[in-house]
Enzyme design. Structure first.
Site, PDB file in Angstrom:
ATOM      1  N   GLY B  10       0.832  -1.211   0.000  1.00  0.00           N
ATOM      2  CA  GLY B  10       0.000   0.000   0.000  1.00  0.00           C
ATOM      3  C   GLY B  10       0.856   1.246   0.000  1.00  0.00           C
ATOM      4  O   GLY B  10       1.944   1.256   0.561  1.00  0.00           O
ATOM      5  N   ASP B 103       5.423  -5.535   5.334  1.00  0.00           N
ATOM      6  CA  ASP B 103       5.712  -6.936   5.607  1.00  0.00           C
ATOM      7  C   ASP B 103       5.905  -7.784   4.351  1.00  0.00           C
ATOM      8  O   ASP B 103       6.899  -8.498   4.226  1.00  0.00           O
ATOM      9  CB  ASP B 103       4.553  -7.538   6.426  1.00  0.00           C
ATOM     10  CG  ASP B 103       4.751  -7.274   7.904  1.00  0.00           C
ATOM     11  OD1 ASP B 103       5.867  -6.884   8.290  1.00  0.00           O
ATOM     12  OD2 ASP B 103       3.777  -7.441   8.665  1.00  0.00           O
ATOM     13  N   THR B 125       4.981   1.511   6.517  1.00  0.00           N
ATOM     14  CA  THR B 125       3.640   1.032   6.833  1.00  0.00           C
ATOM     15  C   THR B 125       2.997   2.015   7.794  1.00  0.00           C
ATOM     16  O   THR B 125       3.620   2.399   8.784  1.00  0.00           O
ATOM     17  CB  THR B 125       3.605  -0.358   7.487  1.00  0.00           C
ATOM     18  OG1 THR B 125       2.321  -0.524   8.121  1.00  0.00           O
ATOM     19  CG2 THR B 125       4.658  -0.531   8.569  1.00  0.00           C
ATOM     20  N   ASP B 127       0.787   1.258   9.706  1.00  0.00           N
ATOM     21  CA  ASP B 127       0.470   0.494  10.919  1.00  0.00           C
ATOM     22  C   ASP B 127       1.629   0.494  11.918  1.00  0.00           C
ATOM     23  O   ASP B 127       1.439   0.150  13.087  1.00  0.00           O
ATOM     24  CB  ASP B 127       0.125  -0.956  10.558  1.00  0.00           C
ATOM     25  CG  ASP B 127      -1.260  -1.079   9.959  1.00  0.00           C
ATOM     26  OD1 ASP B 127      -1.930  -0.047   9.776  1.00  0.00           O
ATOM     27  OD2 ASP B 127      -1.676  -2.208   9.650  1.00  0.00           O
ATOM     28  N   ASP B 129       3.983  -1.537  12.348  1.00  0.00           N
ATOM     29  CA  ASP B 129       4.165  -2.824  13.029  1.00  0.00           C
ATOM     30  C   ASP B 129       5.347  -3.642  12.510  1.00  0.00           C
ATOM     31  O   ASP B 129       5.444  -4.832  12.808  1.00  0.00           O
ATOM     32  CB  ASP B 129       2.865  -3.641  12.964  1.00  0.00           C
ATOM     33  CG  ASP B 129       2.437  -3.946  11.537  1.00  0.00           C
ATOM     34  OD1 ASP B 129       3.105  -3.477  10.597  1.00  0.00           O
ATOM     35  OD2 ASP B 129       1.426  -4.648  11.367  1.00  0.00           O
ATOM     36  N   ARG B 162     -23.031  12.694  22.556  1.00  0.00           N
ATOM     37  CA  ARG B 162     -23.010  11.450  21.817  1.00  0.00           C
ATOM     38  C   ARG B 162     -21.823  10.569  22.183  1.00  0.00           C
ATOM     39  O   ARG B 162     -20.813  11.046  22.679  1.00  0.00           O
ATOM     40  CB  ARG B 162     -22.872  11.738  20.314  1.00  0.00           C
ATOM     41  CG  ARG B 162     -24.153  12.153  19.673  1.00  0.00           C
ATOM     42  CD  ARG B 162     -23.892  12.586  18.253  1.00  0.00           C
ATOM     43  NE  ARG B 162     -25.168  12.942  17.616  1.00  0.00           N
ATOM     44  CZ  ARG B 162     -25.283  13.663  16.534  1.00  0.00           C
ATOM     45  NH1 ARG B 162     -24.216  14.110  15.923  1.00  0.00           N
ATOM     46  NH2 ARG B 162     -26.465  13.931  16.025  1.00  0.00           N
ATOM     47  N   ARG B 171      -4.092  -3.524  11.626  1.00  0.00           N
ATOM     48  CA  ARG B 171      -4.599  -4.891  11.588  1.00  0.00           C
ATOM     49  C   ARG B 171      -4.077  -5.741  12.742  1.00  0.00           C
ATOM     50  O   ARG B 171      -4.833  -6.340  13.479  1.00  0.00           O
ATOM     51  CB  ARG B 171      -4.212  -5.536  10.257  1.00  0.00           C
ATOM     52  CG  ARG B 171      -4.685  -6.956  10.200  1.00  0.00           C
ATOM     53  CD  ARG B 171      -4.476  -7.621   8.877  1.00  0.00           C
ATOM     54  NE  ARG B 171      -5.059  -8.953   8.964  1.00  0.00           N
ATOM     55  CZ  ARG B 171      -5.177  -9.799   7.980  1.00  0.00           C
ATOM     56  NH1 ARG B 171      -4.772  -9.449   6.797  1.00  0.00           N
ATOM     57  NH2 ARG B 171      -5.711 -10.988   8.156  1.00  0.00           N
ATOM     58  N   HIS B 272      -9.259   5.422   3.741  1.00  0.00           N
ATOM     59  CA  HIS B 272      -8.091   5.734   2.924  1.00  0.00           C
ATOM     60  C   HIS B 272      -7.486   7.097   3.168  1.00  0.00           C
ATOM     61  O   HIS B 272      -6.350   7.325   2.773  1.00  0.00           O
ATOM     62  CB  HIS B 272      -8.449   5.581   1.445  1.00  0.00           C
ATOM     63  CG  HIS B 272      -8.545   4.150   1.041  1.00  0.00           C
ATOM     64  ND1 HIS B 272      -9.702   3.426   1.172  1.00  0.00           N
ATOM     65  CD2 HIS B 272      -7.616   3.294   0.569  1.00  0.00           C
ATOM     66  CE1 HIS B 272      -9.491   2.190   0.766  1.00  0.00           C
ATOM     67  NE2 HIS B 272      -8.248   2.075   0.394  1.00  0.00           N
ATOM     68  N   ARG B 275      -3.925   7.278   4.553  1.00  0.00           N
ATOM     69  CA  ARG B 275      -2.692   6.899   3.878  1.00  0.00           C
ATOM     70  C   ARG B 275      -2.313   7.829   2.733  1.00  0.00           C
ATOM     71  O   ARG B 275      -1.401   7.503   1.959  1.00  0.00           O
ATOM     72  CB  ARG B 275      -2.731   5.454   3.414  1.00  0.00           C
ATOM     73  CG  ARG B 275      -3.867   5.084   2.493  1.00  0.00           C
ATOM     74  CD  ARG B 275      -3.883   3.569   2.222  1.00  0.00           C
ATOM     75  NE  ARG B 275      -2.578   3.011   2.199  1.00  0.00           N
ATOM     76  CZ  ARG B 275      -2.145   2.041   3.009  1.00  0.00           C
ATOM     77  NH1 ARG B 275      -2.939   1.505   3.893  1.00  0.00           N
ATOM     78  NH2 ARG B 275      -0.916   1.594   2.931  1.00  0.00           N
TER      79      ARG B 275
END
Lengths: 341, 341, 341, 341
Positions: B10, B103, B125, B127, B129, B162, B171, B272, B275
């Site tokens: 990505g 990864d 990434t 993420d 990770d 709210r 993930r 999206h 990113r």
């Protein structure tokens, strides 16, 4: 336990995140009550106290400045200052002090700790030159603001075939200059760490403009100076509080380059915008983590230490270890700035 | 030396900074010529080559995405894929490959290196990770975007009493959730690292709204799941490429909370936007430093290694050391998120 | 039909949106071919032509500056300038010219139109002082940048008990000062429209700091001047191109206020950052609409007119109607700034 | 004079600027005292009153949401609602009411005015569809957020050869879709004003991707619908309060395009982020000007009117003139969006 909290020195974005974290963690996890001193060490010496509960820290996480106010005052440098500090602490039954500040505040913290007070310090400075920690609160926001300014100046430089000088903060270390220079794609980065040779800069700009480009951006730290023995002489101009006079080196450098190259040259001095406004997420997180670590540390009985970021971890370092040291930009980062020019 | 460069997986903000750094440093310092492969490993297998000179990297530093394009393709997982890679490299007389990816790309890099190709990898990434590095390219920008969204939702939550659910990416690890949660002042942060108990969340929200507040913000990573044996069952929904279906856990969680508490509950799925767009200065600097380190590494004959950030330093780590590992959010950071709720 | 396009005067964000719109609409709807002149009227006089197709305008919508470059040159003011323009147009078989610029460019446009060339003008100026249109390209972005700066300075002013002077652009009109002053919550707004009385300002600041507040923000347009007969004398300092010397009034005002009040006073000069970088959506939309309107107008045979925003509508106004006029800030907007101080 | 103030309907950025202006101008110029009603008309009916002095409006200018809270409640639609309003006003000795809101609030305002109360309304809605005013508070911020999202999605679309659908707000009018579409350079803009033909969209995308491009961005207003008699049938999905279900048309459209074209298609639903966070300078200025105009109007004895922006001017328009009307996007703006695709 009653814990006192103060912010000293120049304000930076992220201070309120640290204040909030001290209060939330202090009240919530440890059951402490937290009180604030207004305007730094001055408020501690003068007994200028305000309550600090969850009420007072609502909606401050994303706000710049410091809700406690700040001032440049150091109790150990003032006659009777340390005694006044001790008197306030006794009168208010405060067992520990957390102080958030830069070099001056950290130095004061070690003096107050030596006087027998339990003190934990948290480093903040947009200059990022506090030894012993990868980052200090405020730096990431300052770099973000400076980079945005370089981005903006980039488009206007390109449209007009100009040399644009951008002066950023950084008295003893060129962290903002180096990082905003890399991030903004500057052609020349001048930092206090490496005194510059105006002749080399002029030759580089002339070559560049002859070869292919029609504009250049020079990012200069306020503390940058020409190397001795080179063809430009200059002494850093310092104000009342030891702060560097904004614009002095930038304007001078612009004049030199304009005269030596004949290029249309403009100077922008970023100044105070670098230290204000909404903190970046990184500064909010750093402030939050440091705040939690500081209140945990005083609770555990620590004193004379500073919270520090090391890689992913927040650790404690003795104030004694960092005294008198300045964290400068490593040569490889300055080399990266040069390599990408 | 001819060096090939590709971006896989990505896209994230900061890739172009890394590409630019490889080209500038490769051409300028080392005298290499750099060529790009379009659309990741696919372009390397197919011989889809483009020249990469200083011309091609103008004005890309501040732009998101990747000028090389990207795709999810792994040569070692495709019949004849590795042979095609070797054929392209021979035909193009390319001696070394730099690949920037997450990864999947890093795993492919180790396979290609095992096949005898000189390969240096750069981790990216949102993420965050990837094991072995404090930061991967793209993470800082993603956190900044997610925090800005939480800030925005904060004001509307407050005005309307709210519960607002904000689903962010992550993930296998909840880095964005934890950091944007801290930076945005979320009341609840749910990450894959610690399966959640819906009953505790519901009790917490009910207590909070009864006690003093009239709104709450829940930040949930797309990979968060309920703990086994708790009163909510849910299985992560996965799409064609193993990616998690956006909005699945967020919507489900919103429905559960609405039903169990009766509070007005709304769900926002960031998707999206996390990113894309202009990289933060931190991602431009990280991309630039990793790019310089990667081209220096291949020049020095390194292979099978990845550039990594450790504290202030950029180092090289063997791809073998990181294979199969996921860098998760440490417990103390999740604890900080909880402490400041 | 072949249409020539140029940008003149200082660059502003949103020019590329207008260029893009002229090309897309010109090629797509009308089947014209568009060519660009580099560096404003100079390029038209010198025959410095570049092709402008859909290829050239990719990814420029969100970029600042002008892809055509710009310069301060006016053919009618240069010996043989108009003849050179006519010669270029004939040599290149160009039937109409669209020029995007400020006062100088609009004046040149009317001169070139009088010489028989079909010319349609598009107004741009961050000062927003072009008569006949509600908005000019670049103004909204400049206000946004200036407001962000005032926001940032606000937090630091508050933390330090200071008077902060912010100098913004605006030679003949105080649009940026008035709007950024209102949006940023400034205590004092000084615009060229209403010469100021330093004594009143000093009294106001003293009263304010005595009464309740501990900081103040003064936004001053570069073209602001003291009223005659008041206790401060000052003459606007002007550079080579008639541009006002950045910082002159700001620094002077800061010195006066510091001396007269004794308050800690700091000056920030925004300078070139106001005219660079990513245009706001409003400037992209205005540029796009003006570009479409301009190419539609030349196609319809219009000449000697300027595109203008009036409420929601884009209209055409004769250049003759706006010549010599400056659109100043109406008194009620300055009154609003005062009322909200 | 005592003046009551409320905010009704959905919150938008810029409300606090209007509240602040009413208070500052009311106290300062007119010597009124201002009180606030919590949570819209509900607070007025229930007598839920809070004081509103200069103290309460500190530091709110740049903050999103509404410090008064808001709710969807209309006194004329509730049994005894109008009587309760009159009772509160009498009990609190309030002579005039300023209400800030969208369609529902404006309608309620006219009903309350008919009941004999002096009422002046201020229009706010991110949809910008209030008749009689060029702009309503909140719209500029929403467009800015939506454009930033389109910018971000642009880079990721380009890197991955995708069709990206972005759903924005706009039930009866496509103002956000049209303007963010133009500003973000979207290929397709779908608004409620012009029901769409899915076949034409599919043909356009197929042609575009075959011809030259490898990605497309489609911006769709939540209220967009297919034209009758075309090959896609769809009915707008509406929630409890008449609000459109977020994501419904976006997801459906994404599924249709993916199925009909086979292109990799992703959907992003912006949702609540569009209505929160720091207001743009334009919204702060509009809120400030409307606030001043509203308090000036009630002071002058006006009632049953709404503040409105017309070009550069703020004027008053009778509520009777705007009842039942929706300000839709004019055809030429939608045409501009198409022309620049």
């Amino acid at each position: 336990m009653r814990v006192g909290l103060l912010t000293g020195g120049g304000d930076v974005p992220g201070l309120n995140a640290a204040i909030r974290a001290v209060v939330k963690r202090g009240e919530g996890e440890h059951g402490h009550s937290v009180v604030g001193f207004r305007n730094g060490w001055k408020g501690l010496a003068d007994g200028d106290v305000m309550p600090l509960t969850r009420q007072h820290i609502r909606n401050v996480l994303a706000s710049g400045g410091t809700l406690l106010g700040t001032a440049r005052y150091h109790p150990h440098a003032d006659d009777g200052g340390l005694d006044a500090v001790l008197a306030t602490l006794e009168a208010e039954r405060i067992e520990a002090v957390i102080c958030i500040g830069g070099d001056g505040t950290l130095h004061a913290a070690s003096k107050v700790a030596e006087a027998g007070v339990r003190v934990v310090a948290v480093p903040k400075t947009i200059d990022n030159d506090v030894w012993g920690t990868d980052r200090s609160i405020g730096f990431d926001t300052a770099v973000t603001i400076a980079t945005e300014a370089v981005d903006r100046i980039h488009t206007t430089a390109e449209s007009h075939n100009r040399v644009m000088i951008v002066e950023v903060m950084g008295r003893h270390a060129g962290w903002i200059a180096a990082t905003a220079g890399i991030a903004g794609g500057a052609e020349v980065v001048l930092a206090p760490e490496e005194p510059f040779d105006i002749d080399r800069i002029v030759r580089f700009l002339q070559h560049r403009h002859r070869a292919h480009a029609s504009f250049s951006i020079v990012v200069v730290a306020e503390g940058a100076v020409p190397a001795r023995g080179t063809s430009m002489s200059y002494e850093t101009q310092v104000g009342r509080f030891g702060e560097i006079v904004a614009g002095a080196i930038g304007e001078r450098l612009g004049a030199e380059i304009a005269e030596r190259t004949g290029f249309d040259t403009r100077v922008t001095v970023l100044g105070h915008v670098q230290r204000g406004g909404t903190p970046t997420p990184a500064d909010r997180i750093l402030g939050s983590r440091f705040g939690v670590a500081a209140i945990d540390a005083v609770t555990a009985g620590e004193s004379g230490v500073m919270t520090a970021l090391r890689g992913e971890d927040v650790v404690l370092v003795p104030l004694a270890d960092i005294a008198g040291k300045v964290k400068q930009v490593p040569a490889d980062l300055l080399e990266t700035a040069r390599a990408l020019a």
